[in-house]
Design a protein around this motif. Structure first.
Motif, mmCIF file in Angstrom:
data_model
loop_
_atom_site.group_PDB
_atom_site.id
_atom_site.type_symbol
_atom_site.label_atom_id
_atom_site.label_comp_id
_atom_site.label_asym_id
_atom_site.label_seq_id
_atom_site.Cartn_x
_atom_site.Cartn_y
_atom_site.Cartn_z
ATOM 1 N N GLU A 153 0.826 -1.208 0.000
ATOM 2 C CA GLU A 153 0.000 0.000 0.000
ATOM 3 C C GLU A 153 0.862 1.260 0.000
ATOM 4 O O GLU A 153 0.456 2.289 -0.542
ATOM 5 C CB GLU A 153 -0.926 -0.010 1.217
ATOM 6 C CG GLU A 153 -2.085 -0.995 1.137
ATOM 7 C CD GLU A 153 -1.686 -2.436 1.405
ATOM 8 O OE1 GLU A 153 -2.559 -3.317 1.292
ATOM 9 O OE2 GLU A 153 -0.506 -2.692 1.723
ATOM 10 N N TRP A 154 2.050 1.183 0.603
ATOM 11 C CA TRP A 154 2.946 2.344 0.592
ATOM 12 C C TRP A 154 3.443 2.627 -0.821
ATOM 13 O O TRP A 154 3.658 3.768 -1.200
ATOM 14 C CB TRP A 154 4.135 2.089 1.507
ATOM 15 C CG TRP A 154 3.800 2.007 2.953
ATOM 16 C CD1 TRP A 154 2.558 1.849 3.517
ATOM 17 C CD2 TRP A 154 4.723 2.061 4.040
ATOM 18 N NE1 TRP A 154 2.657 1.797 4.880
ATOM 19 C CE2 TRP A 154 3.966 1.918 5.236
ATOM 20 C CE3 TRP A 154 6.094 2.192 4.119
ATOM 21 C CZ2 TRP A 154 4.556 1.926 6.492
ATOM 22 C CZ3 TRP A 154 6.691 2.198 5.366
ATOM 23 C CH2 TRP A 154 5.917 2.060 6.547
ATOM 24 N N SER A 176 -7.712 -3.343 -4.950
ATOM 25 C CA SER A 176 -6.285 -3.157 -4.699
ATOM 26 C C SER A 176 -5.833 -1.708 -4.807
ATOM 27 O O SER A 176 -4.846 -1.316 -4.193
ATOM 28 C CB SER A 176 -5.475 -4.005 -5.695
ATOM 29 O OG SER A 176 -5.846 -5.360 -5.620
ATOM 30 N N LEU A 177 -6.524 -0.917 -5.608
ATOM 31 C CA LEU A 177 -6.114 0.462 -5.863
ATOM 32 C C LEU A 177 -6.708 1.361 -4.789
ATOM 33 O O LEU A 177 -7.814 1.888 -4.934
ATOM 34 C CB LEU A 177 -6.590 0.881 -7.257
ATOM 35 C CG LEU A 177 -5.886 2.049 -7.933
ATOM 36 C CD1 LEU A 177 -4.392 1.803 -8.037
ATOM 37 C CD2 LEU A 177 -6.464 2.279 -9.314
ATOM 38 N N LEU A 178 -5.936 1.547 -3.669
ATOM 39 C CA LEU A 178 -6.507 2.202 -2.490
ATOM 40 C C LEU A 178 -5.568 3.227 -1.852
ATOM 41 O O LEU A 178 -5.363 3.232 -0.637
ATOM 42 C CB LEU A 178 -6.868 1.133 -1.434
ATOM 43 C CG LEU A 178 -7.837 0.040 -1.868
ATOM 44 C CD1 LEU A 178 -7.905 -1.053 -0.822
ATOM 45 C CD2 LEU A 178 -9.215 0.612 -2.134
ATOM 46 N N PHE A 206 -3.575 5.516 5.230
ATOM 47 C CA PHE A 206 -4.904 5.625 5.830
ATOM 48 C C PHE A 206 -5.348 4.270 6.373
ATOM 49 O O PHE A 206 -6.100 4.206 7.350
ATOM 50 C CB PHE A 206 -5.914 6.139 4.799
ATOM 51 C CG PHE A 206 -5.923 7.632 4.659
ATOM 52 C CD1 PHE A 206 -4.740 8.357 4.575
ATOM 53 C CD2 PHE A 206 -7.122 8.324 4.621
ATOM 54 C CE1 PHE A 206 -4.752 9.738 4.447
ATOM 55 C CE2 PHE A 206 -7.147 9.708 4.498
ATOM 56 C CZ PHE A 206 -5.949 10.416 4.407
ATOM 57 N N LEU A 207 -4.894 3.192 5.729
ATOM 58 C CA LEU A 207 -5.244 1.847 6.180
ATOM 59 C C LEU A 207 -4.228 1.290 7.157
ATOM 60 O O LEU A 207 -4.502 0.327 7.858
ATOM 61 C CB LEU A 207 -5.367 0.921 4.969
ATOM 62 C CG LEU A 207 -6.492 1.269 3.983
ATOM 63 C CD1 LEU A 207 -6.416 0.382 2.758
ATOM 64 C CD2 LEU A 207 -7.845 1.158 4.645
ATOM 65 N N GLU A 249 -9.428 12.083 -9.336
ATOM 66 C CA GLU A 249 -9.250 10.664 -9.658
ATOM 67 C C GLU A 249 -9.905 9.767 -8.613
ATOM 68 O O GLU A 249 -10.533 8.752 -8.948
ATOM 69 C CB GLU A 249 -7.760 10.342 -9.763
ATOM 70 C CG GLU A 249 -7.081 10.958 -10.971
ATOM 71 C CD GLU A 249 -5.590 10.714 -10.981
ATOM 72 O OE1 GLU A 249 -5.101 9.980 -10.082
ATOM 73 O OE2 GLU A 249 -4.904 11.230 -11.879
ATOM 74 N N SER A 250 -9.767 10.116 -7.352
ATOM 75 C CA SER A 250 -10.351 9.307 -6.280
ATOM 76 C C SER A 250 -11.872 9.313 -6.350
ATOM 77 O O SER A 250 -12.517 8.272 -6.155
ATOM 78 C CB SER A 250 -9.890 9.829 -4.913
ATOM 79 O OG SER A 250 -8.494 9.712 -4.780
#
Length: 489
Positions: free
Chosen positions: A138-139, A213-215, A220-221, A156-157
């Protein structure tokens, strides 16, 4: 995009660090191997099994320097970076062999140094230092933020949150978003609420039912010590206006915190760790994406493309080693191959190859070597033929975990179960288009056909074996040969 003054300064710092590393590695040949993967891909297990096999003398017939006896020994030494946590190898081995449980997942960066004494083909005695860097995938997905403004990331988000299965998951956050006016005065409570709802949306997307997967942003997680800090308290806004945000506005507040996130989280990771890697393996839990459907697989494809875009790839040269290090080998590994019969392993590799095809083509054009493998760092199952009616089905046998992770099914954690994994399609495109292409596993002898793949407990090993038990694996030696085999010639 032209380089800013801060970008030029950052590049100079990276070059100075590269020059220092090169001087050190000239006298002590070293490979920095990055190990990453998205959530639940098996990073900790992979590193533990790799180290255990090299130290204990594992069964690695495809790893040429090991199979031919040119490796005299491998040993752990203190890691060089005092500010980075040590990978807890000893406790992870104990969890696998003695406790029969999988080690805890990666939540932060860690390192471990392994020194390999070997004999070159010409008979000369040499030493290779392998620095293994473990970090959450995730990093990695945060690195593209370095080249994006808050407004770009926000747009985009929001666009992504309005696609496919993400829509209902984002509903609570979107409802709160409608109450916010970007040009209004900054509001700490509104920002906290927005960040919390946005994080809950990201967490829901990661759930195994959806397996997105795209997070980004990744922290944040996995906030760690930064939980609750302003650098992790921002969220996208619906922006209609162009140009700079009004002073003192909610929009300006979000921009400031987004930039702080890049300064506090993303840039230090890139500068101190990521930019120094020589080789990289990216572990992928493809089965989770298969079970969640085509949307999850396409999301995984986009995430892996983003991962490859982050790497400074290319053939390693003296000049690049001195001033701009490059990753010259990247291995994508579909993990948990032991959850499928070996007859499907080639198809699993083909599906992963299709998933990374576009991004891999760019990497190979830059001179980097890319490979794909289906592996299991610790094999938890064995294969068998199970009779069902007139048919003999290629099945796997293992002990399902009793931790509630098997889709609501109850197991005692001690009884073996035979499962028929089903056949992956010969054409990978079917998984990207057809929700029913992979129907999951079914438990034998039960007649369920919608059974998702089981989570198995680590295998029970013979602890009376001389020197301690060896961890069984599938193609871990092939991964080693690709990643470091050339360095041991």
């Amino acid at each position: 995009m032209p380089l800013s003054f801060s970008d030029i300064v950052e590049e100079a710092r990276l070059s100075a660090r590269a020059l220092w590393d090169y001087g050190d590695h000239f006298f002590n040949p070293t490979v920095r191997l990055g190990v990453t993967g998205l959530s639940r891909a098996g990073k900790t297990v992979f590193i533990t099994a790799l180290i255990h096999g090299l130290i204990r003398g594992g069964r690695f017939p495809v790893f040429e320097p090991f199979a031919t006896g040119r490796i005299a020994r491998a040993r752990l030494e203190p890691q060089p970076d005092d500010a980075v946590p040590r990978f807890d190898y000893e406790n992870h081995v104990r969890a696998l062999i003695e406790d029969l449980r999988w080690p805890n997942s990666t939540v932060d960066i860690s390192e471990l140094r392994l020194v390999i004494d070997y004999q070159r083909h010409d008979g000369a005695e040499r030493t290779l230092t392998l620095d293994i860097v473990d970090y959450p995938g995730e990093w990695l997905l945060d690195l593209p933020l370095l080249t994006k403004s808050y407004e770009q990331w926000s747009a985009e988000s929001l666009a992504l949150s309005r696609e496919g299965p993400r829509v209902p998951l984002a509903a609570p956050w979107h409802a709160q978003l409608k109450t916010l006016k970007p040009e209004a005065r900054e509001d700490e409570q509104a920002t906290l609420a927005s960040a919390r709802l946005f994080t809950e949306y990201l967490r829901a997307c990661r759930d195994e039912r959806f397996a997105m997967s795209l997070l980004p942003p990744g922290r944040f997680l996995m906030p760690g010590s930064l939980a609750g800090s302003p650098a992790l308290t921002f969220a996208p806004l619906e922006l209609a206006a162009q140009g700079p945000p009004p002073d003192g506005s909610l929009w300006a507040m979000m921009v400031r915190r987004y930039e702080a996130y890049k300064d506090v989280v993303v840039r230090p990771f890139f500068r101190d760790h990521f930019s120094r890697l020589d080789r990289q393996i990216v572990l992928v839990d493809a089965l989770a994406a298969f079970n969640a459907g085509p949307e999850a697989l396409r999301d995984l494809e986009a995430a892996l493309a983003g991962v490859l875009d982050c790497f400074r790839m290319g053939r390693s040269t003296l000049l690049s080693n001195l001033f701009r290090p490059r990753i010259d080998r990247i291995l994508f590994a579909a993990t948990k191959a032991d959850h499928l019969h070996q007859s499907s392993h080639d198809r699993l590799e083909a599906i992963l190859r299709r998933t990374v095809f576009k991004a891999a083509a760019r990497a190979q054009y830059a001179g980097a070597m890319i490979d794909v493998v289906a592996l299991s760092a610790v094999r938890a199952t064995r294969e068998a033929q199970v009779q069902r009616g007139r048919d003999k089905l290629p099945s796997i046998i293992g002990t399902p975990a009793a931790d509630g992770s098997n889709g609501g099914e109850t197991f005692d954690g001690n009884t073996e179960v035979a499962t028929f994994p089903g056949d992956l399609p010969a054409d990978p495109e079917k998984l990207f288009k057809n929700n029913n292409a992979f129907r999951g596993l079914s438990s034998a002898p039960a007649e369920k056909t919608d059974f998702r793949f089981l989570r198995f407990r680590p295998p029970r090993l013979d602890r009376k074996e001389a020197g301690g038990p060896l961890l069984p694996h599938i193609r871990l030696d092939r991964a080693l040969q690709f990643l470091i085999g050339d360095k041991l010639q």
